[in-house]
Design a protein around this motif. Structure first.
Motif, PDB file in Angstrom:
ATOM      1  N   UNK A 127     -51.699 -67.409   4.477  1.00  0.00           N
ATOM      2  CA  UNK A 127     -51.488 -68.303   3.334  1.00  0.00           C
ATOM      3  C   UNK A 127     -50.016 -68.666   3.174  1.00  0.00           C
ATOM      4  N   UNK A 128     -49.179 -68.026   3.987  1.00  0.00           N
ATOM      5  CA  UNK A 128     -47.756 -68.307   3.948  1.00  0.00           C
ATOM      6  C   UNK A 128     -46.986 -67.240   4.689  1.00  0.00           C
ATOM      7  N   UNK A 129     -45.652 -67.306   4.570  1.00  0.00           N
ATOM      8  CA  UNK A 129     -44.781 -66.298   5.180  1.00  0.00           C
ATOM      9  C   UNK A 129     -43.643 -65.956   4.229  1.00  0.00           C
ATOM     10  N   UNK A 130     -43.181 -64.721   4.331  1.00  0.00           N
ATOM     11  CA  UNK A 130     -41.935 -64.296   3.712  1.00  0.00           C
ATOM     12  C   UNK A 130     -40.864 -64.459   4.772  1.00  0.00           C
ATOM     13  N   UNK A 131     -39.773 -65.126   4.416  1.00  0.00           N
ATOM     14  CA  UNK A 131     -38.682 -65.394   5.355  1.00  0.00           C
ATOM     15  C   UNK A 131     -37.381 -64.872   4.757  1.00  0.00           C
ATOM     16  N   UNK A 132     -36.664 -64.058   5.519  1.00  0.00           N
ATOM     17  CA  UNK A 132     -35.354 -63.554   5.075  1.00  0.00           C
ATOM     18  C   UNK A 132     -34.360 -63.783   6.202  1.00  0.00           C
ATOM     19  N   UNK A 138     -28.567 -59.053  14.202  1.00  0.00           N
ATOM     20  CA  UNK A 138     -29.243 -57.759  14.229  1.00  0.00           C
ATOM     21  C   UNK A 138     -29.247 -57.068  12.862  1.00  0.00           C
ATOM     22  N   UNK A 139     -29.456 -57.838  11.799  1.00  0.00           N
ATOM     23  CA  UNK A 139     -29.423 -57.291  10.441  1.00  0.00           C
ATOM     24  C   UNK A 139     -30.643 -56.436  10.112  1.00  0.00           C
ATOM     25  N   UNK A 140     -31.797 -56.775  10.667  1.00  0.00           N
ATOM     26  CA  UNK A 140     -33.045 -56.131  10.272  1.00  0.00           C
ATOM     27  C   UNK A 140     -33.531 -55.175  11.355  1.00  0.00           C
ATOM     28  N   UNK A 141     -34.028 -54.019  10.925  1.00  0.00           N
ATOM     29  CA  UNK A 141     -34.504 -53.019  11.883  1.00  0.00           C
ATOM     30  C   UNK A 141     -35.966 -52.679  11.622  1.00  0.00           C
ATOM     31  N   UNK A 142     -36.460 -51.654  12.324  1.00  0.00           N
ATOM     32  CA  UNK A 142     -37.857 -51.248  12.204  1.00  0.00           C
ATOM     33  C   UNK A 142     -38.191 -50.795  10.791  1.00  0.00           C
ATOM     34  N   UNK A 143     -37.268 -50.109  10.136  1.00  0.00           N
ATOM     35  CA  UNK A 143     -37.498 -49.641   8.763  1.00  0.00           C
ATOM     36  C   UNK A 143     -37.684 -50.841   7.841  1.00  0.00           C
ATOM     37  N   UNK A 144     -36.834 -51.856   8.000  1.00  0.00           N
ATOM     38  CA  UNK A 144     -36.991 -53.076   7.203  1.00  0.00           C
ATOM     39  C   UNK A 144     -38.350 -53.713   7.484  1.00  0.00           C
ATOM     40  N   UNK A 145     -38.703 -53.833   8.753  1.00  0.00           N
ATOM     41  CA  UNK A 145     -39.957 -54.482   9.112  1.00  0.00           C
ATOM     42  C   UNK A 145     -41.148 -53.758   8.496  1.00  0.00           C
ATOM     43  N   UNK A 146     -41.231 -52.461   8.700  1.00  0.00           N
ATOM     44  CA  UNK A 146     -42.359 -51.696   8.167  1.00  0.00           C
ATOM     45  C   UNK A 146     -42.457 -51.830   6.653  1.00  0.00           C
ATOM     46  N   UNK A 147     -41.334 -51.748   5.985  1.00  0.00           N
ATOM     47  CA  UNK A 147     -41.346 -51.793   4.523  1.00  0.00           C
ATOM     48  C   UNK A 147     -41.564 -53.194   3.974  1.00  0.00           C
ATOM     49  N   UNK A 148     -41.076 -54.210   4.666  1.00  0.00           N
ATOM     50  CA  UNK A 148     -41.347 -55.578   4.216  1.00  0.00           C
ATOM     51  C   UNK A 148     -42.817 -55.941   4.449  1.00  0.00           C
ATOM     52  N   UNK A 149     -43.410 -55.424   5.504  1.00  0.00           N
ATOM     53  CA  UNK A 149     -44.843 -55.629   5.703  1.00  0.00           C
ATOM     54  C   UNK A 149     -45.631 -54.980   4.572  1.00  0.00           C
ATOM     55  N   UNK A 150     -45.217 -53.793   4.169  1.00  0.00           N
ATOM     56  CA  UNK A 150     -45.876 -53.117   3.038  1.00  0.00           C
ATOM     57  C   UNK A 150     -45.626 -53.876   1.735  1.00  0.00           C
ATOM     58  N   UNK A 151     -44.415 -54.399   1.547  1.00  0.00           N
ATOM     59  CA  UNK A 151     -44.085 -55.206   0.370  1.00  0.00           C
ATOM     60  C   UNK A 151     -45.025 -56.418   0.287  1.00  0.00           C
ATOM     61  N   UNK A 152     -45.221 -57.091   1.412  1.00  0.00           N
ATOM     62  CA  UNK A 152     -46.095 -58.276   1.443  1.00  0.00           C
ATOM     63  C   UNK A 152     -47.542 -57.872   1.162  1.00  0.00           C
ATOM     64  N   UNK A 153     -48.001 -56.746   1.704  1.00  0.00           N
ATOM     65  CA  UNK A 153     -49.367 -56.292   1.405  1.00  0.00           C
ATOM     66  C   UNK A 153     -49.528 -56.046  -0.096  1.00  0.00           C
ATOM     67  N   UNK A 154     -48.522 -55.441  -0.689  1.00  0.00           N
ATOM     68  CA  UNK A 154     -48.553 -55.201  -2.143  1.00  0.00           C
ATOM     69  C   UNK A 154     -48.541 -56.520  -2.900  1.00  0.00           C
ATOM     70  N   UNK A 155     -47.681 -57.424  -2.490  1.00  0.00           N
ATOM     71  CA  UNK A 155     -47.575 -58.738  -3.121  1.00  0.00           C
ATOM     72  C   UNK A 155     -48.910 -59.481  -3.075  1.00  0.00           C
ATOM     73  N   UNK A 156     -49.627 -59.359  -1.971  1.00  0.00           N
ATOM     74  CA  UNK A 156     -50.872 -60.100  -1.797  1.00  0.00           C
ATOM     75  C   UNK A 156     -51.929 -59.717  -2.825  1.00  0.00           C
ATOM     76  N   UNK A 157     -51.794 -58.573  -3.442  1.00  0.00           N
ATOM     77  CA  UNK A 157     -52.720 -58.183  -4.523  1.00  0.00           C
ATOM     78  C   UNK A 157     -52.578 -59.128  -5.719  1.00  0.00           C
ATOM     79  N   UNK A 158     -51.427 -59.805  -5.832  1.00  0.00           N
ATOM     80  CA  UNK A 158     -51.132 -60.630  -6.998  1.00  0.00           C
ATOM     81  C   UNK A 158     -51.093 -62.122  -6.667  1.00  0.00           C
ATOM     82  N   UNK A 159     -51.496 -62.476  -5.467  1.00  0.00           N
ATOM     83  CA  UNK A 159     -51.470 -63.885  -5.028  1.00  0.00           C
ATOM     84  C   UNK A 159     -52.895 -64.369  -4.788  1.00  0.00           C
TER      85      UNK A 159
END
Length: 159
Positions: A127-132, A138-159
């Motif tokens: 339905x869309x993408x989060x873009x940062x 090389x600003x973003x690492x695996x920790x960012x990726x895993x947590x932003x994926x979880x952030x988006x999953x959480x966000x999708x509960x409200x979209x």
């Protein structure tokens, strides 16, 4: 509000707090634009060393600019084009260390050097993408990726 890595806390603890703040902001609101606007503002406050945080929403075979924080941006991105369009068409997160090395990169802001894009999937459909974007490579690492994926999953509960 705190910036990621600006306190001695563990980054995972910071991301856990970010998700709690997201839920607190969105739990009583049903308007998609309001929720995406608050989510982009929350992420913009959370991250340091970024120059654009926002959402592109699916409309037909392209992504259309949604709520964001940063300089004016490209309005329409075809599926399969640039980092955002490729993430949407492949239904997977793309973490790009150097956007200038990404084939077909769309340069909305010349200052951007690295980027992470997380697809927003509901009922199996993008339905869309989060873009940062960041002005450093090389600003973003695996920790960012895993947590932003979880952030988006959480966000999708409200979209």
């Amino acid at each position: 509000m705190f910036k990621v890595e600006s306190y001695g806390e563990n980054r995972q603890d910071q991301y856990n707090m970010l998700r709690k703040q997201l839920v607190a902001l969105l739990e009583d609101e049903t308007n998609q634009i309001a929720n995406l606007s608050n989510a982009s503002a929350l992420l913009n406050q959370f991250f340091d060393r970024v120059n654009w945080v926002g959402f592109y929403l699916s409309e037909g075979n392209e992504l259309v600019l949604g709520p964001f924080q940063g300089l004016p941006a490209c309005v329409r991105i075809p599926y399969g084009k640039g980092v955002c369009g490729t993430s949407a068409s492949e239904k997977k997160t793309l973490r790009v260390e150097d956007v200038h090395q990404f084939p077909g990169h769309i340069a909305c802001d010349a200052a951007s050097q690295s980027e992470i894009v997380v697809p927003m999937i509901k009922n199996g459909e993008v339905i869309g993408v989060l873009d940062i974007d960041s002005p450093e490579k090389n600003r973003f690492d695996e920790i960012d990726q895993e947590n932003l994926e979880e952030f988006v999953r959480e966000l999708m509960r409200f979209i």
